[in-house]
Design a protein around this motif. Structure first.
Motif, PDB file in Angstrom:
ATOM      1  N   LEU A 100      67.306  63.872  22.175  1.00 46.39           N
ATOM      2  CA  LEU A 100      67.922  62.558  21.961  1.00 46.39           C
ATOM      3  C   LEU A 100      67.824  61.650  23.182  1.00 46.39           C
ATOM      4  N   HIS A 101      67.206  62.128  24.251  1.00 48.34           N
ATOM      5  CA  HIS A 101      67.117  61.310  25.470  1.00 48.34           C
ATOM      6  C   HIS A 101      66.102  60.183  25.263  1.00 48.34           C
ATOM      7  N   ASP A 102      66.535  58.959  25.582  1.00 50.40           N
ATOM      8  CA  ASP A 102      65.575  57.874  25.331  1.00 50.40           C
ATOM      9  C   ASP A 102      65.446  56.860  26.464  1.00 50.40           C
ATOM     10  N   SER A 146      57.749  61.860  24.534  1.00 48.97           N
ATOM     11  CA  SER A 146      58.659  62.071  25.657  1.00 48.97           C
ATOM     12  C   SER A 146      59.570  63.255  25.335  1.00 48.97           C
TER      13      SER A 146
HETATM   14 CO1  B1M Z   1      70.966  65.208  28.997  1.00 54.96          CO
HETATM   15  N1  B1M Z   1      70.111  66.672  29.968  1.00 54.96           N
HETATM   16  N2  B1M Z   1      71.572  66.470  27.631  1.00 54.96           N
HETATM   17  N3  B1M Z   1      71.885  63.680  28.231  1.00 54.96           N
HETATM   18  N4  B1M Z   1      70.563  64.279  30.557  1.00 54.96           N
HETATM   19  C1  B1M Z   1      69.332  66.327  31.140  1.00 54.96           C
HETATM   20  C2  B1M Z   1      67.880  66.068  30.780  1.00 54.96           C
HETATM   21  C3  B1M Z   1      69.540  67.607  32.066  1.00 54.96           C
HETATM   22  C4  B1M Z   1      68.406  67.848  33.061  1.00 54.96           C
HETATM   23  C5  B1M Z   1      70.907  67.514  32.772  1.00 54.96           C
HETATM   24  C6  B1M Z   1      71.201  68.746  33.609  1.00 54.96           C
HETATM   25  O1  B1M Z   1      71.568  69.724  33.112  1.00 54.96           O
HETATM   26  N5  B1M Z   1      71.000  68.606  34.915  1.00 54.96           N
HETATM   27  C7  B1M Z   1      69.654  68.729  30.996  1.00 54.96           C
HETATM   28  C8  B1M Z   1      68.350  69.395  30.573  1.00 54.96           C
HETATM   29  C9  B1M Z   1      68.206  70.778  31.135  1.00 54.96           C
HETATM   30  C10 B1M Z   1      66.949  71.390  30.699  1.00 54.96           C
HETATM   31  O2  B1M Z   1      66.460  71.247  29.632  1.00 54.96           O
HETATM   32  N6  B1M Z   1      66.360  72.114  31.613  1.00 54.96           N
HETATM   33  C11 B1M Z   1      70.315  67.962  29.856  1.00 54.96           C
HETATM   34  C12 B1M Z   1      71.053  68.587  28.812  1.00 54.96           C
HETATM   35  C13 B1M Z   1      71.218  70.076  28.914  1.00 54.96           C
HETATM   36  C14 B1M Z   1      71.591  67.853  27.740  1.00 54.96           C
HETATM   37  C15 B1M Z   1      72.382  68.398  26.549  1.00 54.96           C
HETATM   38  C16 B1M Z   1      71.845  69.701  25.937  1.00 54.96           C
HETATM   39  C17 B1M Z   1      73.827  68.533  27.035  1.00 54.96           C
HETATM   40  C18 B1M Z   1      74.751  69.163  26.017  1.00 54.96           C
HETATM   41  O3  B1M Z   1      75.014  68.576  25.011  1.00 54.96           O
HETATM   42  N7  B1M Z   1      75.157  70.365  26.332  1.00 54.96           N
HETATM   43  C19 B1M Z   1      72.307  67.232  25.542  1.00 54.96           C
HETATM   44  C20 B1M Z   1      71.085  67.343  24.640  1.00 54.96           C
HETATM   45  C21 B1M Z   1      71.083  66.317  23.569  1.00 54.96           C
HETATM   46  C22 B1M Z   1      69.741  66.308  22.874  1.00 54.96           C
HETATM   47  O4  B1M Z   1      68.835  65.664  23.342  1.00 54.96           O
HETATM   48  N8  B1M Z   1      69.613  67.032  21.782  1.00 54.96           N
HETATM   49  C23 B1M Z   1      72.163  66.069  26.475  1.00 54.96           C
HETATM   50  C24 B1M Z   1      72.628  64.798  26.196  1.00 54.96           C
HETATM   51  C25 B1M Z   1      72.536  63.710  27.041  1.00 54.96           C
HETATM   52  C26 B1M Z   1      73.192  62.368  26.770  1.00 54.96           C
HETATM   53  C27 B1M Z   1      73.178  61.953  25.312  1.00 54.96           C
HETATM   54  C28 B1M Z   1      74.602  62.435  27.255  1.00 54.96           C
HETATM   55  C29 B1M Z   1      72.381  61.424  27.752  1.00 54.96           C
HETATM   56  C30 B1M Z   1      71.153  60.773  27.095  1.00 54.96           C
HETATM   57  C31 B1M Z   1      71.377  59.303  26.797  1.00 54.96           C
HETATM   58  C32 B1M Z   1      70.102  58.652  26.373  1.00 54.96           C
HETATM   59  O5  B1M Z   1      68.991  59.024  26.750  1.00 54.96           O
HETATM   60  N9  B1M Z   1      70.262  57.634  25.575  1.00 54.96           N
HETATM   61  C33 B1M Z   1      71.873  62.432  28.770  1.00 54.96           C
HETATM   62  C34 B1M Z   1      71.399  62.073  30.065  1.00 54.96           C
HETATM   63  C35 B1M Z   1      71.590  60.625  30.463  1.00 54.96           C
HETATM   64  C36 B1M Z   1      70.782  62.999  30.927  1.00 54.96           C
HETATM   65  C37 B1M Z   1      70.348  62.815  32.392  1.00 54.96           C
HETATM   66  C38 B1M Z   1      71.616  62.758  33.211  1.00 54.96           C
HETATM   67  C39 B1M Z   1      69.527  61.580  32.706  1.00 54.96           C
HETATM   68  C40 B1M Z   1      68.258  61.443  31.891  1.00 54.96           C
HETATM   69  C41 B1M Z   1      67.681  60.068  32.150  1.00 54.96           C
HETATM   70  O6  B1M Z   1      67.862  59.159  31.366  1.00 54.96           O
HETATM   71  N10 B1M Z   1      67.003  59.892  33.310  1.00 54.96           N
HETATM   72  C42 B1M Z   1      69.504  64.122  32.651  1.00 54.96           C
HETATM   73  C43 B1M Z   1      69.608  64.623  34.070  1.00 54.96           C
HETATM   74  C44 B1M Z   1      68.561  64.025  34.963  1.00 54.96           C
HETATM   75  O7  B1M Z   1      67.448  63.784  34.543  1.00 54.96           O
HETATM   76  N11 B1M Z   1      68.926  63.836  36.179  1.00 54.96           N
HETATM   77  C45 B1M Z   1      69.868  64.969  31.525  1.00 54.96           C
HETATM   78  C46 B1M Z   1      66.476  58.589  33.741  1.00 54.96           C
HETATM   79  C47 B1M Z   1      65.105  58.358  33.099  1.00 54.96           C
HETATM   80  C48 B1M Z   1      64.555  56.991  33.541  1.00 54.96           C
HETATM   81  O8  B1M Z   1      64.245  59.357  33.581  1.00 54.96           O
HETATM   82  O9  B1M Z   1      63.941  60.316  31.277  1.00 54.96           O
HETATM   83  O10 B1M Z   1      62.970  61.489  33.313  1.00 54.96           O
HETATM   84  P1  B1M Z   1      63.348  60.260  32.606  1.00 54.96           P
HETATM   85  O11 B1M Z   1      62.029  59.369  32.419  1.00 54.96           O
HETATM   86  C49 B1M Z   1      61.124  59.107  33.473  1.00 54.96           C
HETATM   87  C50 B1M Z   1      59.993  60.133  33.562  1.00 54.96           C
HETATM   88  O12 B1M Z   1      60.351  61.430  33.133  1.00 54.96           O
HETATM   89  C51 B1M Z   1      58.893  59.513  32.768  1.00 54.96           C
HETATM   90  O13 B1M Z   1      59.070  58.118  32.988  1.00 54.96           O
HETATM   91  C52 B1M Z   1      60.447  57.820  33.078  1.00 54.96           C
HETATM   92  C53 B1M Z   1      60.616  56.695  34.058  1.00 54.96           C
HETATM   93  O14 B1M Z   1      60.018  56.944  35.270  1.00 54.96           O
HETATM   94  N12 B1M Z   1      58.780  59.703  31.338  1.00 54.96           N
HETATM   95  C54 B1M Z   1      57.578  59.549  30.729  1.00 54.96           C
HETATM   96  C55 B1M Z   1      59.703  59.933  30.396  1.00 54.96           C
HETATM   97  N13 B1M Z   1      59.140  59.953  29.197  1.00 54.96           N
HETATM   98  C56 B1M Z   1      57.839  59.706  29.366  1.00 54.96           C
HETATM   99  C57 B1M Z   1      56.794  59.609  28.439  1.00 54.96           C
HETATM  100  C58 B1M Z   1      55.526  59.345  28.939  1.00 54.96           C
HETATM  101  C59 B1M Z   1      55.292  59.198  30.289  1.00 54.96           C
HETATM  102  C60 B1M Z   1      56.308  59.296  31.214  1.00 54.96           C
HETATM  103  O15 B1M Z   1      54.468  59.215  28.151  1.00 54.96           O
HETATM  104  C61 B1M Z   1      54.662  59.122  26.772  1.00 54.96           C
END
Ligand code: B1M
Length: 208
Positions: A100-102, A146
């Motif tokens: 669900l991450h977007d 993603s």
């Molecule tokens: Co979640 N979450 N989350 N979460 N969350 C993480 C990812 C996590 C690392 C946190 C942690 O434990 N430290 C962890 C994953 C662990 C793992 O898998 N190893 C985690 C978890 C466990 C969960 C839940 C399972 C928690 C639970 O319910 N127990 C749950 C899962 C829900 C689900 O998806 N089914 C969950 C839920 C959530 C929220 C809903 C609360 C919220 C999401 C809100 C939303 O997205 N609308 C959330 C958030 C915010 C995070 C963290 C804190 C931040 C993610 C984020 O937005 N980063 C995250 C911890 C972290 O990353 N520090 C975490 C900022 C974003 C700009 O970066 O998405 O990496 P990112 O994108 C980057 C690059 O990766 C790349 O470009 C972007 C910009 O530079 N990129 C691409 C991304 N997609 C790309 C596609 C491409 C190219 C590049 O080409 C197509």
């Protein structure tokens, strides 16, 4: 025209009010809408992307710039559509099934729009069949997947497999915090990028 440079600077700074004001000034002055996009808006997002790669700006600044770009584009888009001008390439982008991450996906989508791609955002928790249907329906040149969870990485493979099994050779790029180039190679994706700025470079290379 100095307003064009000012527009680039306003978008880079994420100054939405100034970006829309200058877009209107340029339109009123008779500048073709596509020139405003290509010479004013797109360079702004390229600059932001380059600065992001060098750690000179971070995600919040990139989001703010992308929003300013989006508002200026909203003024220009109807004029481009009316003139029959379409972006050259279409990309379908979404977060894979179970995830669900977007925020990152939205950022990549915004940056691709900034690079003048037609972006079809299919949302989050997207099943392979939905990616496939959207790609076919929109004649996509590129599909972007993603994933933020290690548990949803396998859904990327399932999605790539669904395309290949259906004989659809659309380029597929992947990204997200747990993704690596090695994983992209393993699942047969066409490319991986670590962030939104390099995602644009990769997208342009893949469709070229
Ligand atoms: Co979640 N979450 N989350 N979460 N969350 C993480 C990812 C996590 C690392 C946190 C942690 O434990 N430290 C962890 C994953 C662990 C793992 O898998 N190893 C985690 C978890 C466990 C969960 C839940 C399972 C928690 C639970 O319910 N127990 C749950 C899962 C829900 C689900 O998806 N089914 C969950 C839920 C959530 C929220 C809903 C609360 C919220 C999401 C809100 C939303 O997205 N609308 C959330 C958030 C915010 C995070 C963290 C804190 C931040 C993610 C984020 O937005 N980063 C995250 C911890 C972290 O990353 N520090 C975490 C900022 C974003 C700009 O970066 O998405 O990496 P990112 O994108 C980057 C690059 O990766 C790349 O470009 C972007 C910009 O530079 N990129 C691409 C991304 N997609 C790309 C596609 C491409 C190219 C590049 O080409 C197509």
């Amino acid at each position: 025209m100095s307003e064009l440079q000012d527009l680039t600077a306003a978008v880079e700074k994420g100054n939405r009010k100034e970006a829309t004001r200058l877009t209107q000034v340029l339109l009123d002055a008779g500048m073709p809408p596509l020139d405003i996009v290509e010479s004013g808006l797109v360079p702004a997002m390229s600059n932001v992307g380059e600065k992001f790669k060098k750690n000179e700006v971070f995600v919040p600044e990139m989001l703010i710039a992308a929003r300013a770009m989006k508002e200026a584009m909203a003024m220009i888009q109807p004029l481009l559509t009316a003139a029959g001008i379409k972006p050259k390439y279409t990309a379908v982008i979404g977060t894979v099934q179970g995830d669900l991450h977007d925020i990152g996906k939205n950022l990549v989508a915004m940056m691709l729009k900034g690079a003048n791609f037609n972006v079809i955002d299919v949302g989050v928790n997207v099943a392979p069949e939905k990616f496939l249907a959207a790609a076919k329906e929109n004649n996509a040149h590129l599909v972007g997947l993603s994933a933020l969870l290690t548990t949803t990485m396998p859904a990327m493979k399932t999605t790539v497999d669904a395309f290949r099994e259906a004989g659809v050779q659309t380029k597929i790029m992947i990204g997200g915090a747990p993704i690596t180039q090695q994983f992209a190679n393993e699942i047969g994706a066409d490319g991986y990028s670590p962030d939104a700025a390099s995602a644009v470079d990769l997208a342009q290379t893949l469709v070229a």
